[in-house]
Design an enzyme around this catalytic site. Structure first.
Site, PDB file in Angstrom:
ATOM      1  N   GLU A   1      22.108  45.101   0.067  1.00 47.68           N
ATOM      2  CA  GLU A   1      21.988  44.839  -0.856  1.00 47.68           C
ATOM      3  C   GLU A   1      21.720  43.292  -1.501  1.00 47.68           C
ATOM      4  O   GLU A   1      19.826  43.013  -1.008  1.00 47.68           O
ATOM      5  CB  GLU A   1      23.064  45.318  -1.638  1.00 47.68           C
ATOM      6  CG  GLU A   1      23.658  46.217  -1.225  1.00 47.68           C
ATOM      7  CD  GLU A   1      24.661  46.684  -2.206  1.00 47.68           C
ATOM      8  OE1 GLU A   1      25.539  46.266  -2.261  1.00 47.68           O
ATOM      9  OE2 GLU A   1      25.209  48.105  -1.986  1.00 47.68           O
TER      10      GLU A   1
HETATM   11  C1  HEC Z   1      21.048  46.566  -4.083  1.00 46.99           C
HETATM   12  C2  HEC Z   1      21.641  47.047  -5.482  1.00 46.99           C
HETATM   13  C3  HEC Z   1      23.000  46.570  -5.790  1.00 46.99           C
HETATM   14  C4  HEC Z   1      23.126  45.255  -5.893  1.00 46.99           C
HETATM   15  C5  HEC Z   1      21.707  43.469  -5.499  1.00 46.99           C
HETATM   16  C6  HEC Z   1      24.638  44.855  -6.349  1.00 46.99           C
HETATM   17  N1  HEC Z   1      24.816  46.244  -6.242  1.00 46.99           N
HETATM   18 FE1  HEC Z   1      26.562  46.553  -6.926  1.00 46.99          FE
HETATM   19  N2  HEC Z   1      26.481  48.453  -6.556  1.00 46.99           N
HETATM   20  C7  HEC Z   1      25.570  49.297  -5.670  1.00 46.99           C
HETATM   21  C8  HEC Z   1      25.976  50.297  -4.867  1.00 46.99           C
HETATM   22  C9  HEC Z   1      24.912  51.680  -4.443  1.00 46.99           C
HETATM   23  C10 HEC Z   1      27.213  50.534  -5.506  1.00 46.99           C
HETATM   24  C11 HEC Z   1      28.365  51.383  -4.406  1.00 46.99           C
HETATM   25  C12 HEC Z   1      28.535  51.126  -3.768  1.00 46.99           C
HETATM   26  C13 HEC Z   1      29.124  51.924  -2.792  1.00 46.99           C
HETATM   27  O1  HEC Z   1      30.169  52.761  -3.484  1.00 46.99           O
HETATM   28  O2  HEC Z   1      29.377  52.073  -1.148  1.00 46.99           O
HETATM   29  C14 HEC Z   1      27.624  49.323  -5.971  1.00 46.99           C
HETATM   30  C15 HEC Z   1      28.836  49.091  -6.975  1.00 46.99           C
HETATM   31  C16 HEC Z   1      29.488  48.369  -7.405  1.00 46.99           C
HETATM   32  C17 HEC Z   1      30.932  47.916  -8.397  1.00 46.99           C
HETATM   33  C18 HEC Z   1      31.238  49.102  -8.141  1.00 46.99           C
HETATM   34  C19 HEC Z   1      31.806  49.707  -9.714  1.00 46.99           C
HETATM   35  C20 HEC Z   1      32.101  51.154  -8.997  1.00 46.99           C
HETATM   36  O3  HEC Z   1      32.603  52.064 -10.285  1.00 46.99           O
HETATM   37  O4  HEC Z   1      32.632  51.575  -7.820  1.00 46.99           O
HETATM   38  C21 HEC Z   1      30.279  46.879  -9.169  1.00 46.99           C
HETATM   39  C22 HEC Z   1      31.279  46.016  -9.919  1.00 46.99           C
HETATM   40  C23 HEC Z   1      29.226  46.026  -8.974  1.00 46.99           C
HETATM   41  N3  HEC Z   1      29.004  47.422  -7.715  1.00 46.99           N
HETATM   42  C24 HEC Z   1      29.007  45.026  -8.555  1.00 46.99           C
HETATM   43  C25 HEC Z   1      28.016  44.118  -8.349  1.00 46.99           C
HETATM   44  C26 HEC Z   1      28.212  42.723  -8.571  1.00 46.99           C
HETATM   45  C27 HEC Z   1      28.879  41.848  -9.569  1.00 46.99           C
HETATM   46  C28 HEC Z   1      27.098  42.933  -8.316  1.00 46.99           C
HETATM   47  C29 HEC Z   1      26.333  41.202  -7.814  1.00 46.99           C
HETATM   48  C30 HEC Z   1      27.136  39.986  -7.147  1.00 46.99           C
HETATM   49  C31 HEC Z   1      26.328  43.203  -7.370  1.00 46.99           C
HETATM   50  N4  HEC Z   1      27.042  44.850  -7.552  1.00 46.99           N
HETATM   51  C32 HEC Z   1      25.132  43.719  -6.537  1.00 46.99           C
HETATM   52  C33 HEC Z   1      24.765  48.187  -6.152  1.00 46.99           C
HETATM   53  C34 HEC Z   1      24.607  47.539  -6.053  1.00 46.99           C
END
Ligand code: HEC
Ligand code: HEC
Length: 338
Positions: A141
């Protein structure tokens, strides 16, 4: 005379429809569906009571600031685009160095994530604050080293001033506080819709077709897992009756007990593709697959279409978000690395 009769009949039909609506509201509430609360109740539930506007605004900047990533190119908004229903609309998330999520995991929406009792597809975080630390560090990420994230923030005078304004002059800007501040902003991302008005008793808020779809959604048993405020958010078995058709794509198997976080269905018509590995683009196919694997029910095209029509009422009003101007970095700011 005829006119009067017609008028009377129309009145009766309207009355019947309204009382059916009242019954459906009761049925929905009885089956565990809940509206997004308002006012103080919402503040308490989201943990926003006592939070200042400064803290939220600062969290918003950090959310949009790509310099949090090692490459200076990827922000939270890259994958959780607030203009795209809080997602990226691609099957598997792509992050640092164009790396696809190793398990081909789809980015879930950040809208309403505050109402989930578990975060991540395998539920490994309970809180948004815990959660925010993950993506910042994850190599697929943002790939950032927490130490460097802190150095970057501290090297930008305007950020330091804003942290002081938000938390007082003695604030210690550490990784926890940065994650916590982003989480604070995320807690404001709630999207009430006509559906909430309906559950509060305004039976006119949903069209007849939408009500019919909701009724099928309840009768089929979707509410066993898609319930509460988010119509989801808890850990459930995937493939209760049959194996998910694309279970092998990416190899994600849920948590140690094979449980998967039930996604929210709020704004679902904006967050395609569907399922943890983004294999379905058409909501009607996703609905049929769900009925098949979770309930052992061969749902008709017609019923699937009606449920999809009900989902239109779950598209919520997004908070007004003005794209923030991000504070200028200095010569001391650590350079991007690739
Ligand atoms: C490269 C893409 C990417 C970036 C950049 C990213 N995310 Fe995510 N995010 C994901 C993915 C893929 C998941 C699911 C991961 C898993 O379940 O293992 C996730 C899961 C989440 C969730 C959980 C939501 C749920 O319903 O389970 C939240 C809240 C979230 N991210 C917030 C953030 C925040 C705040 C940031 C910045 C600090 C961020 N993400 C940066 C791809 C990204
Ligand atoms: C036994 C619990 C359970 C039941 C019953 C259930 N679901 Fe699900 N639903 C889940 C889980 C868990 C997922 C996440 C699956 C995945 O992607 O791994 C999910 C995913 C979905 C998705 C995709 C969401 C997204 O963002 O990718 C839709 C749409 C959906 N369900 C609709 C329904 C409908 C409509 C019904 C009734 C016909 C239903 N579900 C019945 C647990 C359930």
């Amino acid at each position: 005379m005829i006119k009067k009769k017609i008028f009377f009949i129309v009145l009766c039909i309207n009355g019947l429809f309204a009382s059916m609506g009242d019954e459906l509201v009761k049925k929905a509430l009885d089956s565990g569906l809940k509206p997004i609360p308002t006012g103080r109740e919402l503040e308490k539930l989201t943990g926003l009571d006592g939070i200042s506007k400064m803290q939220i605004e600062l969290g918003k900047k950090l959310y949009f600031d790509p310099r949090i990533s090692s490459s200076n190119l990827i922000s939270c908004n890259t994958c959780h685009n607030l203009g795209l229903g809080g997602t990226d609309n691609i099957p598997a998330a792509i992050g640092n160095k164009w790396t696809m999520n190793p398990m081909l995991i789809n980015s879930p929406t950040v809208y309403n994530s505050v109402f989930n009792s578990s975060q991540f597809w395998d539920g490994r975080s309970a809180h948004l604050k815990d959660q925010a630390k993950g993506p910042i560090q994850s190599s697929a990420e943002m790939n950032a080293n927490p130490k460097i994230v802190i150095e970057k923030i501290i090297s930008i005078p305007e950020y330091v001033i804003e942290f002081k304004k938000a938390y007082g002059n003695n604030v210690k800007i550490d990784f926890d506080l940065i994650a916590d501040t982003i989480a604070t902003f995320e807690k404001t991302l709630v999207t009430p819709s006509r559906y909430d008005d309906f559950l509060r008793g305004n039976t006119k808020a949903l069209s007849k077709d939408e009500q019919e779809g909701l009724n099928i959604f309840i009768d089929k048993g979707c509410v066993a897992c898609h319930n509460d405020i988010n119509l989801g958010g808890t850990m459930q078995l995937l493939g209760v009756v049959k194996e998910y058709k694309f279970a092998n794509v990416g190899g994600f198997k849920g948590n140690a007990d094979g449980m998967v976080k039930t996604p929210t269905l709020r704004n679902i018509l904006e967050t395609m593709p569907y399922f943890h590995n983004g294999q379905y683009w058409d909501i009607k196919d996703a609905i049929k697959e769900m009925a098949n694997i979770q309930l052992g029910d061969e749902i008709s095209d017609e019923d699937s279409k009606k449920i999809a029509i009900f989902f239109e009422s779950l598209t919520g009003k997004k908070p007004d978000i003005l794209y923030p101007m991000l504070p200028t970095q200095t010569t001391n700011t650590p350079k991007p690395s690739f």
